[in-house]
Design a protein around this motif. Structure first.
Motif, short mmCIF file in Angstrom:
data_model
loop_
_atom_site.label_atom_id
_atom_site.label_comp_id
_atom_site.label_asym_id
_atom_site.label_seq_id
_atom_site.Cartn_x
_atom_site.Cartn_y
_atom_site.Cartn_z
N VAL A 1 0.86 -1.18 0.00
CA VAL A 1 0.00 0.00 0.00
C VAL A 1 0.90 1.24 0.00
CG1 VAL A 1 -1.75 1.32 1.24
CG2 VAL A 1 -1.83 -1.19 1.26
N ILE A 2 0.71 2.11 -0.99
CA ILE A 2 1.47 3.35 -1.07
C ILE A 2 0.50 4.51 -1.01
CG2 ILE A 2 3.05 4.76 -2.44
CD1 ILE A 2 4.10 2.22 -3.69
N THR A 3 0.76 5.44 -0.14
CA THR A 3 -0.13 6.59 0.04
C THR A 3 0.58 7.87 -0.38
OG1 THR A 3 -1.28 5.51 1.85
CG2 THR A 3 -1.53 7.90 1.68
N PHE A 4 -0.06 8.62 -1.28
CA PHE A 4 0.49 9.88 -1.75
C PHE A 4 -0.39 11.02 -1.26
CE2 PHE A 4 1.43 6.69 -4.99
CZ PHE A 4 2.81 6.81 -5.11
N PRO A 5 0.18 12.17 -0.85
CA PRO A 5 -0.64 13.33 -0.51
C PRO A 5 -1.35 13.87 -1.74
CG PRO A 5 1.69 13.91 -0.51
CD PRO A 5 1.62 12.43 -0.71
N LEU A 6 -2.59 14.29 -1.59
CA LEU A 6 -3.36 14.85 -2.68
C LEU A 6 -3.52 16.35 -2.43
CD1 LEU A 6 -4.89 14.06 -5.27
CD2 LEU A 6 -6.93 13.78 -3.87
N PHE A 7 -2.73 17.16 -3.11
CA PHE A 7 -2.68 18.59 -2.82
C PHE A 7 -3.83 19.32 -3.50
CE2 PHE A 7 1.71 17.12 -2.37
CZ PHE A 7 1.99 17.59 -1.11
N ALA A 8 -4.29 20.38 -2.83
CA ALA A 8 -5.34 21.21 -3.40
C ALA A 8 -4.80 21.97 -4.61
CB ALA A 8 -5.84 22.21 -2.35
N GLN A 9 -5.65 22.15 -5.58
CA GLN A 9 -5.27 22.91 -6.77
C GLN A 9 -5.10 24.38 -6.39
OE1 GLN A 9 -8.23 22.98 -9.85
NE2 GLN A 9 -6.72 22.84 -11.47
N ILE A 10 -4.08 25.03 -6.96
CA ILE A 10 -3.85 26.44 -6.68
C ILE A 10 -3.54 27.17 -7.97
CG2 ILE A 10 -3.04 26.11 -4.30
CD1 ILE A 10 -0.18 26.23 -5.31
N GLY A 11 -3.65 28.51 -7.94
CA GLY A 11 -3.31 29.33 -9.09
C GLY A 11 -4.50 29.72 -9.94
N VAL A 12 -4.24 30.54 -10.96
CA VAL A 12 -5.29 31.04 -11.84
C VAL A 12 -6.01 29.87 -12.51
CG1 VAL A 12 -5.74 32.39 -13.92
CG2 VAL A 12 -4.08 33.21 -12.24
N GLY A 13 -7.32 29.93 -12.49
CA GLY A 13 -8.14 28.90 -13.12
C GLY A 13 -8.47 27.72 -12.24
N SER A 14 -8.04 27.75 -10.98
CA SER A 14 -8.33 26.63 -10.08
C SER A 14 -9.83 26.42 -9.93
CB SER A 14 -7.70 26.87 -8.70
OG SER A 14 -6.30 26.81 -8.76
N GLU A 15 -10.24 25.17 -10.05
CA GLU A 15 -11.66 24.85 -9.97
C GLU A 15 -12.09 24.65 -8.53
OE1 GLU A 15 -12.62 21.55 -12.43
OE2 GLU A 15 -11.91 22.51 -14.28
N LYS A 16 -13.31 25.00 -8.26
CA LYS A 16 -13.90 24.86 -6.93
C LYS A 16 -14.02 23.39 -6.56
CE LYS A 16 -18.36 25.09 -6.46
NZ LYS A 16 -18.64 23.82 -5.73
N PRO A 17 -13.52 23.00 -5.38
CA PRO A 17 -13.77 21.63 -4.91
C PRO A 17 -15.26 21.40 -4.72
CG PRO A 17 -12.02 22.69 -3.64
CD PRO A 17 -12.64 23.76 -4.48
N THR A 18 -15.67 20.16 -4.75
CA THR A 18 -17.10 19.85 -4.68
C THR A 18 -17.73 20.30 -3.36
OG1 THR A 18 -16.55 17.63 -3.88
CG2 THR A 18 -16.92 17.89 -6.25
N ASP A 19 -16.94 20.36 -2.29
CA ASP A 19 -17.49 20.76 -0.99
C ASP A 19 -17.29 22.23 -0.69
OD1 ASP A 19 -14.76 20.56 -0.70
OD2 ASP A 19 -14.84 19.66 1.30
N ALA A 20 -16.84 23.01 -1.68
CA ALA A 20 -16.66 24.45 -1.51
C ALA A 20 -17.86 25.21 -2.06
CB ALA A 20 -15.38 24.91 -2.20
N GLU A 21 -17.98 26.46 -1.64
CA GLU A 21 -19.08 27.33 -2.09
C GLU A 21 -18.55 28.39 -3.04
OE1 GLU A 21 -22.27 30.61 -0.28
OE2 GLU A 21 -20.99 29.45 1.08
N MET A 22 -19.19 28.54 -4.19
CA MET A 22 -18.84 29.61 -5.11
C MET A 22 -19.40 30.93 -4.56
SD MET A 22 -17.20 30.41 -7.83
CE MET A 22 -16.94 28.94 -8.82
#
Length: 253
Positions: A13-34
């Protein structure tokens, strides 16, 4: 931090960190509010003028919806006549909803030399937008307290992005026991890492608690996301927020 786990043969089992998208054009995560999608409807639905002591503007909000000068779609301009001459607090807009801990994404474009605005966290702590200045009161500063680690501003007429993780001040029996903390990426570069914020700057016209003990009297009240009008044409788009409860005394991401 979210993680991505891969199951491989032989039960490794290998676990990698899943980083949040950053910078211009970053899409809203599903649990975020526009908070702003470019439409007049969302501007009126989720924002209002901040009712501070210098308020001069009247509803409906006079920030204009204009064509995006770079990409398709529409954006909003901070060039409200009631804020002309640098009268911050006269026509600033703030979200109707108030927040405690959060991850915030804001995209902005400065159209003219010396263009000035600001992003206020909890309608208290200003992250400066100011073309041509990189001092403690300049671009990307945690105003009057912390300079950015590097100059990441892309310049006039280009879209820029702040990605911010914020942990509100903590209180016990009405007294502040921990200061607010923040980590900020500017156009994908980490410019502030887990910085403490001491106070509100600019007096009562600046934001919540600005008139309390010279801005040092921080209170235990949530606050909205505020954008500043100072009579300059600064454009905004793609603003979203992800509410969190940040338990650890660390905002790094």
């Amino acid at each position: 931090m979210r993680k991505l786990t891969l199951l491989l043969p032989l039960c490794f089992v290998i676990t990698f960190p899943l980083f949040a998208q950053i910078g211009v054009g970053s899409e809203k995560p599903t649990d975020a509010e526009m908070l702003f999608d470019g439409s007049r409807e969302m501007l009126d639905e989720k924002w209002t003028y901040w009712d501070g002591p210098r308020l001069a503007a009247t509803l409906p909000i006079k920030w204009k919806i204009v064509e995006d000068p770079i990409d398709s779609g529409t954006v909003m301009s901070s060039n409200d006549k009631d804020g002309a001459g640098g009268k911050y607090g006269a026509a600033d807009i703030v979200t109707k909803k108030e927040f405690t801990d959060f991850r915030l994404h804001v995209e902005f474009l400065v159209e003219e030399e010396g263009g000035n605005s600001g992003v206020y966290l909890q309608n208290r702590y200003e992250i400066q937008i100011l073309d041509g200045d990189y001092g403690l009161h300049g671009m990307a500063a945690i105003i009057n307290e912390h300079l950015p680690k590097e100059k990441a501003y892309l310049g006039l007429g280009k879209w820029n992005a702040y990605d911010i993780q914020f942990r509100a001040a903590r209180f016990e029996d009405g007294k502040r026991t921990e200061k607010a903390r923040v980590t900020i990426y500017f156009n994908g570069k980490k410019i502030h890492e887990d910085r403490e914020i001491e106070q509100v700057w600019g007096g009562a016209n600046s934001g919540l608690d600005g008139g309390n003990d010279g801005g040092k009297g921080i209170t235990d009240r949530p606050g909205g996301i505020k954008l500043q009008a100072e009579g300059h044409s600064v454009l905004f788009r793609n603003i979203w927020i992800q509410e969190k409860e940040i338990i650890d005394r660390n905002t790094d991401f």
